[in-house]
Design a protein around this motif. Structure first.
Motif, PDB file in Angstrom:
ATOM      1  N   TRP A 197       0.845  -1.207   0.000  1.00  0.00           N
ATOM      2  CA  TRP A 197       0.000   0.000   0.000  1.00  0.00           C
ATOM      3  C   TRP A 197       0.880   1.256   0.000  1.00  0.00           C
ATOM      4  CZ3 TRP A 197      -0.252   3.803   3.796  1.00  0.00           C
ATOM      5  CH2 TRP A 197      -1.322   4.695   3.722  1.00  0.00           C
ATOM      6  N   ASP A 198       1.943   1.247   0.809  1.00  0.00           N
ATOM      7  CA  ASP A 198       2.830   2.406   0.909  1.00  0.00           C
ATOM      8  C   ASP A 198       3.562   2.661  -0.408  1.00  0.00           C
ATOM      9  OD1 ASP A 198       3.900   4.507   2.474  1.00  0.00           O
ATOM     10  OD2 ASP A 198       5.740   3.365   2.807  1.00  0.00           O
ATOM     11  N   ARG A 199       4.002   1.592  -1.063  1.00  0.00           N
ATOM     12  CA  ARG A 199       4.677   1.762  -2.353  1.00  0.00           C
ATOM     13  C   ARG A 199       3.711   2.289  -3.412  1.00  0.00           C
ATOM     14  NH1 ARG A 199       6.777  -3.357  -1.168  1.00  0.00           N
ATOM     15  NH2 ARG A 199       5.340  -4.289  -2.689  1.00  0.00           N
ATOM     16  N   GLN A 200       2.503   1.783  -3.446  1.00  0.00           N
ATOM     17  CA  GLN A 200       1.549   2.155  -4.484  1.00  0.00           C
ATOM     18  C   GLN A 200       1.051   3.591  -4.334  1.00  0.00           C
ATOM     19  OE1 GLN A 200       2.597  -0.495  -6.303  1.00  0.00           O
ATOM     20  NE2 GLN A 200       0.589  -0.271  -7.268  1.00  0.00           N
ATOM     21  N   ARG A 201       1.062   4.117  -3.137  1.00  0.00           N
ATOM     22  CA  ARG A 201       0.561   5.484  -2.954  1.00  0.00           C
ATOM     23  C   ARG A 201       1.607   6.523  -3.346  1.00  0.00           C
ATOM     24  NH1 ARG A 201       1.178   8.078   2.597  1.00  0.00           N
ATOM     25  NH2 ARG A 201       2.908   7.006   3.595  1.00  0.00           N
ATOM     26  N   GLY A 202       2.881   6.158  -3.307  1.00  0.00           N
ATOM     27  CA  GLY A 202       3.923   7.118  -3.664  1.00  0.00           C
ATOM     28  C   GLY A 202       3.905   8.312  -2.734  1.00  0.00           C
ATOM     29  N   ALA A 203       3.781   9.512  -3.316  1.00  0.00           N
ATOM     30  CA  ALA A 203       3.756  10.740  -2.516  1.00  0.00           C
ATOM     31  C   ALA A 203       2.346  11.119  -2.096  1.00  0.00           C
ATOM     32  CB  ALA A 203       4.388  11.881  -3.311  1.00  0.00           C
ATOM     33  N   LEU A 204       1.340  10.342  -2.484  1.00  0.00           N
ATOM     34  CA  LEU A 204      -0.051  10.655  -2.162  1.00  0.00           C
ATOM     35  C   LEU A 204      -0.401  10.145  -0.768  1.00  0.00           C
ATOM     36  CD1 LEU A 204      -1.690   9.700  -5.576  1.00  0.00           C
ATOM     37  CD2 LEU A 204      -0.998  11.989  -4.790  1.00  0.00           C
ATOM     38  N   ALA A 205      -1.525  10.625  -0.260  1.00  0.00           N
ATOM     39  CA  ALA A 205      -1.974  10.177   1.055  1.00  0.00           C
ATOM     40  C   ALA A 205      -2.430   8.726   1.011  1.00  0.00           C
ATOM     41  CB  ALA A 205      -3.107  11.071   1.551  1.00  0.00           C
ATOM     42  N   ALA A 206      -2.957   8.280  -0.138  1.00  0.00           N
ATOM     43  CA  ALA A 206      -3.431   6.911  -0.279  1.00  0.00           C
ATOM     44  C   ALA A 206      -3.467   6.551  -1.755  1.00  0.00           C
ATOM     45  CB  ALA A 206      -4.822   6.757   0.337  1.00  0.00           C
ATOM     46  N   PRO A 207      -3.306   5.292  -2.093  1.00  0.00           N
ATOM     47  CA  PRO A 207      -3.414   4.885  -3.503  1.00  0.00           C
ATOM     48  C   PRO A 207      -4.879   4.800  -3.921  1.00  0.00           C
ATOM     49  CG  PRO A 207      -3.005   2.970  -2.142  1.00  0.00           C
ATOM     50  CD  PRO A 207      -2.957   4.149  -1.220  1.00  0.00           C
TER      51      PRO A 207
END
Length: 272
Positions: free
Chosen positions: A13-23
């Motif tokens: 989940w953390d990798r997929q969201r990148g710089a966003l709050a959530a993916p």
């Protein structure tokens, strides 16, 4: 300690969201998490604010002995815990926080197993209901699990974690977090620098030996006691300076009593 499935889902989940709050939901690809998919679920919140399983892993359905898709995940919680869970999931959906809990699952025959839950937010798309992704894992695999369905859940502990809590995020990722380091190796530094007579500082020394070394080095210290005011409980409540050295084994007397050897006599006697 977090279960490996909890850490694996969080890291993905953390990798997929990148710089966003959530993916976004479109960023979650089941094939990427194939190894933990049986314990993963997807929740959806409807217009009334209630949460339902949109998808549930095969292991979760097996432990419940039924298909969970379309069912309410909070249905098996008692009233107070259900309200707590509703508040927590709403926080995840609306504020983008992370929810982690230790849950006690109880089977139809009264047997119990401890579970870990994690619920993570997915980015909202205009006009759609909020979706959350999570995992539910059992910390043990008793022989009855999968045959005796889990029918009740209760909260053992729960945390709502913000993305700004770096220590908690590292812990979820599976990294050990320590605020300080304590070495268990004996110190090689001289604990009494300049104190002669200690050949090896790594060898324990008795208190009496250290005291003797200190006295030889710096001389004996003579302690003098200052006169202490003894509080006698009179009508004026004024202290009387009549005891130069405190004696903690003596209980102060009130004005109407006196001591004769080991007895305390109260003056005045009984009226009439």
């Amino acid at each position: 300690m977090n279960h490996p499935t909890i850490c694996a889902l969080f890291n993905y989940w953390d990798r997929q969201r990148g710089a966003l709050a959530a993916p976004a939901r479109a960023d979650i690809h089941p094939g990427d998490i194939r190894g933990i998919l049986p314990e993963v679920f997807l929740l959806e919140r409807n217009a009334n604010g209630r949460f339902y399983y949109r998808l549930a892993g095969t292991l979760l359905c097996q432990n419940a002995r039924r298909e969970l898709k379309g069912q309410r995940p909070l249905a098996h919680f008692a009233d107070l815990d259900r309200r707590k869970m509703q508040i927590a999931l709403t926080q995840v959906a609306e504020k983008g926080t992370i929810f982690k809990a230790e849950i006690l699952g109880t089977s139809a025959q009264g047997r119990a197993v401890e579970q870990q839950w994690i619920v993570l937010p997915l980015k909202k798309i205009a006009g759609s209901c909020a979706r959350l992704i999570g995992a539910c894992v059992t910390l043990d695999e008793p022989a009855w699990l999968g045959r005796d369905p889990i029918v009740r859940n209760s909260i053992l502990s729960a945390r709502i974690i913000s993305a700004g809590n770096k220590a908690a995020m590292l812990e979820l990722a599976g990294h050990s977090v320590s605020t300080h380091h304590v070495s268990l190796r004996p110190s090689t530094a001289q604990p009494f620098h300049g104190l002669g007579g200690i050949a090896d500082p790594d060898i324990p020394h008795g208190i009496a030996e250290l005291q003797a070394l200190i006295e030889r080095q710096f001389g004996r210290r003579h302690t003098q006691y200052e006169p202490v005011l003894s509080q006698r409980y009179t009508d004026s409540f004024e202290p009387v300076a009549d005891v130069p050295v405190p004696n903690f084994n003596v209980v102060p007397l009130v004005t109407s009593e006196k001591r004769i050897q080991h007895l305390t006599v109260f003056e005045g006697g009984r009226d009439g």
